[in-house]
Design an enzyme around this catalytic site. Structure first.
Site, short mmCIF file in Angstrom:
data_model
loop_
_atom_site.label_atom_id
_atom_site.label_comp_id
_atom_site.label_asym_id
_atom_site.label_seq_id
_atom_site.Cartn_x
_atom_site.Cartn_y
_atom_site.Cartn_z
N CYS A 188 -3.48 -4.45 10.15
CA CYS A 188 -3.50 -5.74 10.83
C CYS A 188 -4.88 -6.18 11.23
CB CYS A 188 -2.57 -5.73 12.03
SG CYS A 188 -0.87 -5.87 11.46
N THR A 189 -5.87 -5.45 10.85
CA THR A 189 -7.23 -5.89 11.19
C THR A 189 -8.10 -5.84 9.95
OG1 THR A 189 -7.74 -3.65 11.87
CG2 THR A 189 -7.12 -5.17 13.60
#
Lengths: 471, 471
Positions: free
Chosen positions: A323-324
């Site tokens: 998610c990053t």
């Protein structure tokens, strides 16, 4: 083109598609209305709630639908914290939770609450007793503890039932993020709140689940809204909810057989990758793991370049913290585990993945990794082996400084590997670096290479990492 | 079965359905991923954003997709208030905003902020200069003002452009709730923030829009999330977003012609209903209105019973406050307008409504209303006419008290209507009632019947409403 990133988003299950189409015709009206179209929508909503609750293992009136797993996490954590405001303002999470949990924790901290992160071992697993210890050591009353059912980056299963017992003994609710596992089976143990996300199991986007057991204190922090028991404001996304519930039931029916099949493919990847590619670390618990997910890291490789080359070779995989991926900081999961983050690849197989696609991946991977390494000027396995290299200076330097300032990982590690043979056994190489990933990858390289990592200290610019040659 | 509740949720537009189906195949992957499926999803998302921004009249980077109109309102108001924290904590809304706006305002108030409600006239319209007055009279710095583009219950258009000018002069941003109007056209004027909801224009559920003009201070209060510029956390509901944008474009292409056609049908209802049904008040501005929506209230009728009977006659309509139909309090919109709330019916025609269906509705309505009135024992139009009734007492009582305690509207009004003829002209009927709707409906009845409403005072139980017979 083989898509191996089911942990990000699974392709839509055929049952989800069928149910969505049917519900577009039958379920577009407002289920709170009393006329025919509204009553029909209400029936669909009620049936979906019953099916989802059965799969979760809770009562239908304990479960609400949210617009996404992330919103379920945000609203669930905020509601549990608000409901337990009198008990205290301390929040316990594991260090390897999904970013949505950690971001909710950061918001709580910014709002004056306190947060403790429970550490994990090198497999990414929380130790038995770790939640009990965090509860004991809490600086004040504990409002809530959170633990994922399984890690989204490395597939390691967490001891949820044990943590739930430890929390129950301290009278603290446990919120379980079951996003990665709910399609495979219900979450064991006496959890208090549970969240999940439909597009992870082959349902549509736009649907999350939030279950709150009866008796758990919960106070919605959102503005009032009559829908979903006031716990998730906004018009219900009914066609997607119907599709989510139908597909959850469908994937559960296939779960046992498909898990066994995918587990075999994952085992093949776990066994073959280290044989086929030099300088690879397969990470995550080898046994207690999700059936469909495997993660490994490749020394001397830039994760983004690796993904790009795999994409060119028609394989869609993920890297680092899922998610990053748009940021440059290394995955917080790999960091908490203390394993190598560079050249990180997560393979998560969607249901129905063909054996042949996995074999094609295994055939393509060695060339792809070698290509990236060559372009980065990585040491060849032979070169990287310790021992004085063919340097111009016959007298090895007792100590060396490598200036990697301004260079992004894996360059600092590559430069370290190239010079370690130039100092004598017992000598020290100091790497100056300002890429945050070096903090994780230099110690991980030492661990993999049998060298001694002696720690870091601030330098005039960046950080100085000391490595002592052991062999 | 004619569905006349488009203002709650419009049936899915065929273009939305087609686009949704296509995007289920092409747009299920994570648009933040760099591999093929992710890039394809990103292209779809970017194209949808451009199309939606064009329809809204803003730049694509000013617009984010949210999971619903309600979430757009909640997140938009909270973000604007937080961004303007230093300017002040006062929030201005109109008294007839959608409940999601008023609930967000209540949350702001509970959090220590202040809120002012701008009144409306009997048509539901905010007066020119009303926002300027509210800005002048603010108790402190004003953070934000909100105004709907058109009222969702009575269809009255609001003077958004004027209010925006008044706000701009005071350097206060104006948030416009364009949920009911965006399908018909862009919102005029220099607004700062705008929200909308796709299922109101024939798009799918699960998609709202939040536009924030460049330069408007905005600080997300949600936990951090990289999606949608950090303004709307959670995995994008891409198939629904694609369908929302495609259908917005489609309904806009048809808007002018369809608006003209539906306006004709609405005019027919506005003209014919008072001719066909006695004791009816058509509400809302007769000219400045949404093309597809008309609302009227019927004396001596219980709204829920009326809806039920219309449903049995195969007409799906809404009543009172569309978002609080499950509660018993009368619509805050009708209350703010000071018009009758009992027997309230909102007809909102979806695109494509056939003339014949409207005619069938007009043919069915008189019998349905008469039936409900008969069951409630309502006075017949002749009976209700003033003048001494055939009472047993030939000497009219100078004053009368009607005890309607414990009786739900419209019973208190029915009982008032039955006895008004028993007092002489100049005499007073006092109605004791504890149903909240009486506060609105007794004065409204006086207005409709030409009697003098003399106000209320607390009684031992409930409230005493005084009505003086005028003729």
């Amino acid at each position: 083109m083989p898509y191996f990133d089911a942990a990000s988003s699974a392709p839509l299950h055929p049952v989800a598609r069928q149910a969505l189409l049917a519900a577009l015709d039958e379920g577009w009206a407002d289920p709170s209305r009393l006329y025919r179209e509204g009553r029909r929508a209400r029936l669909l909503l009620d049936a979906a709630r019953e099916a989802a609750a059965e799969a979760v293992g809770c009562r239908p009136d304990e479960l609400v639908f949210t617009p996404s797993g992330t919103r379920a996490v945000h609203d669930g954590i905020a509601g549990a914290l608000a409901g337990r405001r009198r008990a205290g303002r301390h929040l316990i999470v594991s260090a390897v939770e999904h970013s949505s949990v950690l971001h909710a924790a950061a918001t709580h901290e910014a709002d004056g609450g306190t947060v403790a992160e429970v550490p994990v071992d090198r497999t990414g697993r929380v130790a038995p007793g770790a939640y009990a210890a965090a509860l004991r050591e809490a600086p004040g009353g504990v409002a809530l503890a959170c633990l994922q059912s399984a890690n989204h980056e490395v597939g390691t299963l967490q001891p949820v039932a044990e943590a739930a017992e430890e929390c129950a003994a301290a009278d603290v609710p446990l919120l379980v993020d079951a996003a990665q596992s709910l399609g495979w089976g219900p979450t064991e143990g006496n959890w208090s709140l549970l969240i999940a996300s439909a597009h992870k199991w082959g349902g549509p986007a736009g649907v999350g689940l939030l279950a709150v057991r009866k008796g758990v204190r919960f106070r919605t922090v959102q503005p009032a809204d009559e829908r979903e028991s006031g716990r998730s404001p906004g018009f219900e996304n009914l066609p997607a909810i119907v599709a989510a519930a139908a597909s959850l039931r469908a994937v559960r029916a296939e779960a046992a057989a498909e898990a066994e099949r995918l587990r075999g493919l994952v085992e093949r990847i776990r066994a073959r990758v280290p044989e086929l590619v030099p300088d690879v670390e397969v990470v995550g618990d080898p046994e207690r793991r999700l059936p469909h997910l495997v993660t490994f890291s490749c020394l001397y490789v830039d994760g983004e370049a690796l993904l790009h080359e795999l994409d060119r070779a028609e394989f869609s995989v993920s890297s680092g913290s899922s998610c990053t991926s748009s940021t440059l900081t290394p995955s917080h999961v790999l960091r908490a585990m203390g394993v190598l983050s560079e050249g990180n690849v997560r393979v998560s197989l969607p249901r129905g993945t063909a054996d042949a696609d996995v074999d094609r991946f295994l055939a393509a991977l060695p060339g792809v990794v070698a290509g990236v390494r060559e372009r980065l000027g990585a040491p060849k396995p032979a070169e990287a082996a310790p021992g004085p290299g063919p340097g111009p200076d016959p007298e090895p330097e007792p100590d060396l400084v490598v200036d990697s300032l301004g260079k992004r990982c894996p360059i600092p590690v590559i430069e370290l590997a190239k010079v370690i043979g130039e100092v004598p056994v017992g000598g020290v190489v100091t790497v100056l670096a300002d890429d945050e990933a070096a903090r994780l990858d230099i110690p991980a390289w030492c661990e993999m290479r049998g060298q001694t990592y002696e720690g870091e200290r601030p330098a005039e610019r960046g950080v100085a990492y000391r490595v002592r040659r052991r062999a």
